[in-house]
Design a protein around this motif. Structure first.
Motif, mmCIF file in Angstrom:
data_model
loop_
_atom_site.group_PDB
_atom_site.id
_atom_site.type_symbol
_atom_site.label_atom_id
_atom_site.label_comp_id
_atom_site.label_asym_id
_atom_site.label_seq_id
_atom_site.Cartn_x
_atom_site.Cartn_y
_atom_site.Cartn_z
ATOM 1 N N PHE A 298 77.411 49.765 66.998
ATOM 2 C CA PHE A 298 76.755 50.864 67.699
ATOM 3 C C PHE A 298 77.600 52.130 67.812
ATOM 4 O O PHE A 298 77.115 53.138 68.300
ATOM 5 C CB PHE A 298 76.347 50.409 69.108
ATOM 6 C CG PHE A 298 75.376 49.259 69.108
ATOM 7 C CD1 PHE A 298 74.039 49.472 68.824
ATOM 8 C CD2 PHE A 298 75.810 47.965 69.354
ATOM 9 C CE1 PHE A 298 73.143 48.416 68.807
ATOM 10 C CE2 PHE A 298 74.923 46.896 69.340
ATOM 11 C CZ PHE A 298 73.587 47.125 69.061
ATOM 12 N N SER A 299 78.844 52.080 67.409
ATOM 13 C CA SER A 299 79.750 53.231 67.554
ATOM 14 C C SER A 299 79.801 53.719 68.994
ATOM 15 O O SER A 299 79.908 54.922 69.262
ATOM 16 C CB SER A 299 79.321 54.380 66.628
ATOM 17 O OG SER A 299 79.467 54.012 65.283
ATOM 18 N N GLY A 300 79.713 52.801 69.935
ATOM 19 C CA GLY A 300 79.732 53.135 71.352
ATOM 20 C C GLY A 300 79.128 52.003 72.152
ATOM 21 O O GLY A 300 78.610 51.030 71.592
ATOM 22 N N PRO A 301 79.178 52.081 73.474
ATOM 23 C CA PRO A 301 78.646 50.999 74.311
ATOM 24 C C PRO A 301 77.134 50.893 74.176
ATOM 25 O O PRO A 301 76.425 51.885 74.377
ATOM 26 C CB PRO A 301 79.054 51.415 75.729
ATOM 27 C CG PRO A 301 79.217 52.899 75.657
ATOM 28 C CD PRO A 301 79.741 53.178 74.290
ATOM 29 N N PRO A 302 76.608 49.725 73.835
ATOM 30 C CA PRO A 302 75.163 49.583 73.668
ATOM 31 C C PRO A 302 74.465 49.289 74.989
ATOM 32 O O PRO A 302 75.091 48.900 75.974
ATOM 33 C CB PRO A 302 75.052 48.387 72.724
ATOM 34 C CG PRO A 302 76.226 47.527 73.107
ATOM 35 C CD PRO A 302 77.336 48.492 73.481
ATOM 36 N N SER A 303 73.150 49.454 74.994
ATOM 37 C CA SER A 303 72.343 49.030 76.131
ATOM 38 C C SER A 303 71.999 47.555 75.975
ATOM 39 O O SER A 303 72.148 46.975 74.893
ATOM 40 C CB SER A 303 71.054 49.849 76.205
ATOM 41 O OG SER A 303 70.231 49.571 75.081
ATOM 42 N N ARG A 304 71.526 46.951 77.060
ATOM 43 C CA ARG A 304 71.067 45.569 76.978
ATOM 44 C C ARG A 304 69.969 45.424 75.934
ATOM 45 O O ARG A 304 69.916 44.446 75.181
ATOM 46 C CB ARG A 304 70.523 45.111 78.340
ATOM 47 C CG ARG A 304 71.549 44.549 79.287
ATOM 48 C CD ARG A 304 71.983 43.165 78.885
ATOM 49 N NE ARG A 304 72.730 42.495 79.941
ATOM 50 C CZ ARG A 304 73.448 41.411 79.748
ATOM 51 N NH1 ARG A 304 73.550 40.894 78.544
ATOM 52 N NH2 ARG A 304 74.097 40.847 80.742
#
Length: 472
Positions: A298-304
């Motif tokens: 995701f190139s970053g923190p993903p959502s649930r």
């Protein structure tokens, strides 16, 4: 289930709690299974002596183990030790996963049933979206047995407006009539295929099966894959033997492959690490999984919602994707008197140190996306990071065209794509002032022929479908 307050002449409070006698444990389990009306597994293993000298245990294959740090591999195999009931003696007296029995999983039609479907189904009257044929061909290359139902699951997610027209059309009556006629043609089929046939009901499954039957006719799927369906494979992750027909359509759609056994597919969907508020020994493994997913997928923190979405990554990273999804922490019912507060998803992301820092601005605290763009919320950042991950060029906060009535003060969109499309992250719908502003933006886009893509928090799990025209 009733028990005396004394055992072996001792008060119940005096009985050690660490490990009950094996005989009592066996008796309790058999009593519970009888009360629930459950059929015991073959040989009632592991509570009676198995037919073979040693019962099976899921263990990581070498190819899977190489992708995991030691603590993650140990955690996974430790969590797998509770799955003994899922095994039974199978072909050639080899231990076999019980999911590889004589049943077809949900959404899987064997060759005999598919032939019956083709005989009883009238012409494919459902008007499918133009993308249906391409999707059907792609899934047919993965598993002909699952292709029709998996394509339907993908169409439901990719084009919910199309499915709404189907659900509210005349197809419902046609589907019920078709299921009734299909029942009359099942008498000559093997029992396992008869059990997997559509049975009717009020849950909408008739309509899904009816549309899937239309796809079978549309694609002319081969009806000669019985050997493939019955062939026993070895799971790439845990070496469990299984049959392809034991995988449900939902599992194949979520995982995107048939090379993993039903046990591993269930671990991807449900997770193996459940946060119950206990001091779990697997926290480091969960943190590793979150960091790996954030960096690679995701190139970053993903959502649930993004973590729970179907896996659609490069083939060379697919096995790592499957393993990390197994080890993402999931919500669960708290234990009695938990030793700590259960963590929210945002708290897990913070613990894994993947959130970064916010920046104080005159309009409040902003969150910095991976590419340096400032976002007003994590919702906006999830979208910005998605575009960054897939190399979709995007400029933040473009201005809508001036209009004396609709836009005298200079409304801005959230992003502009390279082809001029404006993208709006609608995170506050339901409030009067916000909804009015959204309607003004939609009117402006229509008046000035500006392509507009609207995204709500409910869409986070289907971003690949929304951005499909811009994905290379």
């Amino acid at each position: 289930m009733s028990h005396s307050t004394e055992r072996d002449g001792r008060a119940d409070s005096e009985v050690p709690r660490s490990a009950p006698p094996r005989a009592e444990l066996d008796a309790d389990i058999k009593e519970l299974r009888a009360a629930l009306g459950l059929e015991p597994p073959v040989d009632d293993w592991p509570f009676a002596a198995p037919r073979f000298s040693e019962g099976p245990r899921r263990r990581l294959t070498e190819v899977a183990r190489l992708l995991l740090p030691d603590h993650a591999a140990e955690t996974l195999e430790r969590e797998w030790r509770t799955t003994g009931w899922w095994w039974m003696p199978g072909i050639d007296n080899e231990w076999e996963c019980s999911f590889a029995s004589d049943r077809f999983a949900a959404g899987v039609w064997g060759p005999g049933l598919r032939a019956a479907v083709s005989r009883t189904r009238k012409s494919a009257s459902v008007q499918f979206p133009p993308s249906a044929g391409e999707r059907l061909d792609r899934w047919s290359s993965i598993s002909p047995m699952h292709a029709a139902h998996v394509t339907m699951l993908e169409l439901l997610e990719a084009d919910p407006q199309w499915w709404d027209t189907v659900r509210h059309g005349d197809y419902v009556v046609a589907a019920d009539d078709w299921v009734s006629r299909l029942q009359d043609s099942l008498s000559g089929l093997p029992g396992d295929e008869r059990r997997s046939a559509p049975r009717g009901g009020s849950d909408g499954s008739n309509l899904l099966d009816y549309a899937a039957a239309g796809l079978v006719q549309l694609g002319g799927l081969a009806l000669t894959d019985a050997a493939t369906a019955d062939a026993v494979r070895q799971c790439v992750i845990c070496d469990t033997p299984y049959r392809v027909r034991a995988l449900s359509a939902h599992e194949v759609y979520t995982v995107g492959s048939t090379q993993y056994c039903p046990l591993c597919c269930a671990d991807v969907v449900q997770g193996v690490l459940h946060d119950q508020g206990a001091m779990d020994p697997w926290a480091n493994t969960a943190i590793w999984a979150i960091r790996t997913v954030s960096a690679h997928d995701f190139s970053g923190p993903p959502s649930r919602e993004q973590v729970a979405a179907p896996l659609r990554g490069p083939r060379e990273r697919h096995l790592l994707q499957v393993l990390t999804r197994m080890l993402i922490p999931r919500d669960a019912e708290a234990v009695f008197q938990p030793s700590r507060k259960q963590r929210s998803w945002t708290e897990w992301l913070a613990l894994a140190e993947v959130l970064g820092e916010g920046q104080r601005q005159s309009r409040g605290t902003w969150i910095t996306a991976t590419d340096g763009h400032l976002c007003r919320s994590m919702f906006e950042r999830h979208i910005d990071d998605f575009m960054t991950h897939y190399d979709i060029a995007h400029n933040p906060e473009p201005q809508y065209p001036y209009d004396a009535g609709l836009n005298p003060a200079g409304l801005r969109a959230d992003w502009q794509l390279a082809d001029g499309t404006f993208v709006e992250a609608l995170g506050l719908t339901g409030t009067s002032e916000y909804d009015q502003k959204v309607e003004r933006k939609k009117a402006l886009a229509s008046r000035f022929n500006v392509p507009l893509l609207l995204i709500t928090p409910a869409d986070l799990g289907r971003l690949p479908h929304l951005f499909a025209p811009w994905l290379v």
